[in-house]
Design a protein around this motif. Structure first.
Motif, PDB file in Angstrom:
ATOM      1  N   UNK A  95       0.812  -1.214   0.000  1.00  0.00           N
ATOM      2  CA  UNK A  95       0.000   0.000   0.000  1.00  0.00           C
ATOM      3  C   UNK A  95       0.850   1.272   0.000  1.00  0.00           C
ATOM      4  N   UNK A  96       1.968   1.250   0.721  1.00  0.00           N
ATOM      5  CA  UNK A  96       2.792   2.459   0.853  1.00  0.00           C
ATOM      6  C   UNK A  96       3.520   2.838  -0.429  1.00  0.00           C
ATOM      7  N   UNK A  97       3.784   1.873  -1.311  1.00  0.00           N
ATOM      8  CA  UNK A  97       4.502   2.207  -2.535  1.00  0.00           C
ATOM      9  C   UNK A  97       3.757   1.814  -3.807  1.00  0.00           C
ATOM     10  N   UNK A 102       3.291   1.921  -9.701  1.00  0.00           N
ATOM     11  CA  UNK A 102       2.492   2.044 -10.917  1.00  0.00           C
ATOM     12  C   UNK A 102       2.992   3.203 -11.774  1.00  0.00           C
ATOM     13  N   UNK A 103       3.306   4.316 -11.152  1.00  0.00           N
ATOM     14  CA  UNK A 103       3.818   5.462 -11.882  1.00  0.00           C
ATOM     15  C   UNK A 103       5.152   5.141 -12.551  1.00  0.00           C
ATOM     16  N   UNK A 104       6.029   4.462 -11.836  1.00  0.00           N
ATOM     17  CA  UNK A 104       7.332   4.099 -12.370  1.00  0.00           C
ATOM     18  C   UNK A 104       7.189   3.168 -13.579  1.00  0.00           C
ATOM     19  N   UNK A 105       6.385   2.111 -13.442  1.00  0.00           N
ATOM     20  CA  UNK A 105       6.195   1.169 -14.542  1.00  0.00           C
ATOM     21  C   UNK A 105       5.503   1.835 -15.728  1.00  0.00           C
ATOM     22  N   UNK A 106       4.573   2.726 -15.444  1.00  0.00           N
ATOM     23  CA  UNK A 106       3.891   3.461 -16.502  1.00  0.00           C
ATOM     24  C   UNK A 106       4.871   4.357 -17.261  1.00  0.00           C
ATOM     25  N   UNK A 107       5.775   4.996 -16.540  1.00  0.00           N
ATOM     26  CA  UNK A 107       6.793   5.832 -17.189  1.00  0.00           C
ATOM     27  C   UNK A 107       7.697   5.006 -18.098  1.00  0.00           C
ATOM     28  N   UNK A 108       8.042   3.796 -17.678  1.00  0.00           N
ATOM     29  CA  UNK A 108       8.853   2.915 -18.527  1.00  0.00           C
ATOM     30  C   UNK A 108       8.150   2.663 -19.852  1.00  0.00           C
ATOM     31  N   UNK A 109       6.896   2.286 -19.763  1.00  0.00           N
ATOM     32  CA  UNK A 109       6.130   1.934 -20.966  1.00  0.00           C
ATOM     33  C   UNK A 109       5.892   3.159 -21.849  1.00  0.00           C
ATOM     34  N   UNK A 133      12.574  10.575 -11.724  1.00  0.00           N
ATOM     35  CA  UNK A 133      11.876  11.054 -10.533  1.00  0.00           C
ATOM     36  C   UNK A 133      11.043   9.955  -9.873  1.00  0.00           C
ATOM     37  N   UNK A 134      10.376   9.141 -10.683  1.00  0.00           N
ATOM     38  CA  UNK A 134       9.552   8.073 -10.106  1.00  0.00           C
ATOM     39  C   UNK A 134      10.419   6.970  -9.492  1.00  0.00           C
ATOM     40  N   UNK A 135      11.561   6.664 -10.110  1.00  0.00           N
ATOM     41  CA  UNK A 135      12.478   5.679  -9.518  1.00  0.00           C
ATOM     42  C   UNK A 135      13.036   6.199  -8.197  1.00  0.00           C
ATOM     43  N   UNK A 136      13.336   7.490  -8.153  1.00  0.00           N
ATOM     44  CA  UNK A 136      13.842   8.085  -6.921  1.00  0.00           C
ATOM     45  C   UNK A 136      12.782   8.026  -5.825  1.00  0.00           C
ATOM     46  N   UNK A 137      11.549   8.398  -6.165  1.00  0.00           N
ATOM     47  CA  UNK A 137      10.463   8.367  -5.182  1.00  0.00           C
ATOM     48  C   UNK A 137      10.202   6.942  -4.711  1.00  0.00           C
ATOM     49  N   UNK A 138      10.241   5.987  -5.640  1.00  0.00           N
ATOM     50  CA  UNK A 138      10.059   4.576  -5.291  1.00  0.00           C
ATOM     51  C   UNK A 138      11.182   4.111  -4.364  1.00  0.00           C
ATOM     52  N   UNK A 139      12.413   4.455  -4.685  1.00  0.00           N
ATOM     53  CA  UNK A 139      13.557   4.039  -3.866  1.00  0.00           C
ATOM     54  C   UNK A 139      13.496   4.653  -2.470  1.00  0.00           C
ATOM     55  N   UNK A 140      13.031   5.888  -2.383  1.00  0.00           N
ATOM     56  CA  UNK A 140      12.915   6.539  -1.074  1.00  0.00           C
ATOM     57  C   UNK A 140      11.901   5.855  -0.172  1.00  0.00           C
ATOM     58  N   UNK A 141      10.979   5.099  -0.771  1.00  0.00           N
ATOM     59  CA  UNK A 141       9.962   4.425   0.042  1.00  0.00           C
ATOM     60  C   UNK A 141      10.558   3.309   0.896  1.00  0.00           C
TER      61      UNK A 141
END
Length: 159
Positions: A95-97, A102-109, A133-141
Motif C-alpha cells: 500500500x505504501x509504494x 504504478x507510476x514508475x512502470x507506466x513511465x517505462x512503458x 523522478x519516479x524511480x527516486x520516489x520509489x527508492x525513497x519508500x
C-alpha cells in the motif's frame, strides 16, 4: 536429495505449484546473491549512462530512451537477488509504494511508446525525466521517513 527421498517413500503426495518449484530450485547463498545484485545493478547503471552518452548522436533519442529504460529495469531487477523475486513483487505492490510502483512502470512503458510509436523525441525525454523522478520516489519508500523529509525540504523551498 531430501525431496527425492520423500517422493520415493510416498510422503510427497501434494504437487507443488510452478512458483514453489522455481523458488526451491533457485536458492542461492547470500554472497552469490550479493555478487549478482552488484553485477545487475552495475549493468543497469552502465546502460543508463551509455544511454545518456548516446543522446547526442544523430537519431540518438531512440537509443537513449531504450538504454535508459533498460538500465532502470536492470537496476530494479537487481534487488530481486537480495530479497527474492516474489518478496520483491510483494513489497513493490504494498500500500505504501503502490502509487510509486504504478507510476514508475507506466513511465517505462510510455517512454518507449513515445519513441517507437508516437515518434516524439521531446516527449520521450520528458518521460525519461519522469522515470528518474519516479524511480527516486520509489527508492525513497524503502528508507524510513525519507519521503517525509523530501516533502518537508521541498515545501520549505517553496515558502
Amino acid at each position: 536429495m531430501e525431496k527425492l527421498r520423500r517422493v520415493l517413500s510416498g510422503q510427497d503426495d501434494e504437487e507443488q505449484g510452478l512458483t514453489s518449484q522455481v523458488l526451491d530450485s533457485s536458492s542461492l547463498s547470500f554472497s552469490t546473491r550479493l555478487r549478482w545484485f552488484g553485477i545487475c545493478f552495475a549493468c543497469g547503471v552502465l546502460c543508463s549512462v551509455l544511454g545518456v552518452g548516446l543522446l547526442w548522436l544523430p537519431k540518438g533519442t531512440r537509443l537513449f530512451a531504450v538504454f535508459y529504460t533498460l538500465g532502470n529495469l536492470a537496476s530494479l531487477a537487481s534487488t530481486c537477488f537480495l530479497m527474492g523475486p516474489m518478496k520483491q513483487l510483494k513489497k513493490m505492490f504494498e500500500k505504501t509504494r503502490l502509487v510509486a510502483t504504478i507510476l514508475m512502470l507506466l513511465c517505462f512503458v510510455i517512454t518507449l511508446c513515445a519513441v517507437f510509436w508516437w515518434h516524439k523525441k521531446e516527449l520521450a525525454l520528458l518521460f525519461c525525466i519522469l522515470q528518474f523522478l519516479s524511480m527516486t520516489w520509489y527508492s525513497l519508500s524503502y528508507i524510513p521517513y525519507a519521503r517525509d523529509a523530501v516533502i518537508k525540504c521541498c515545501s520549505s523551498l517553496l515558502n
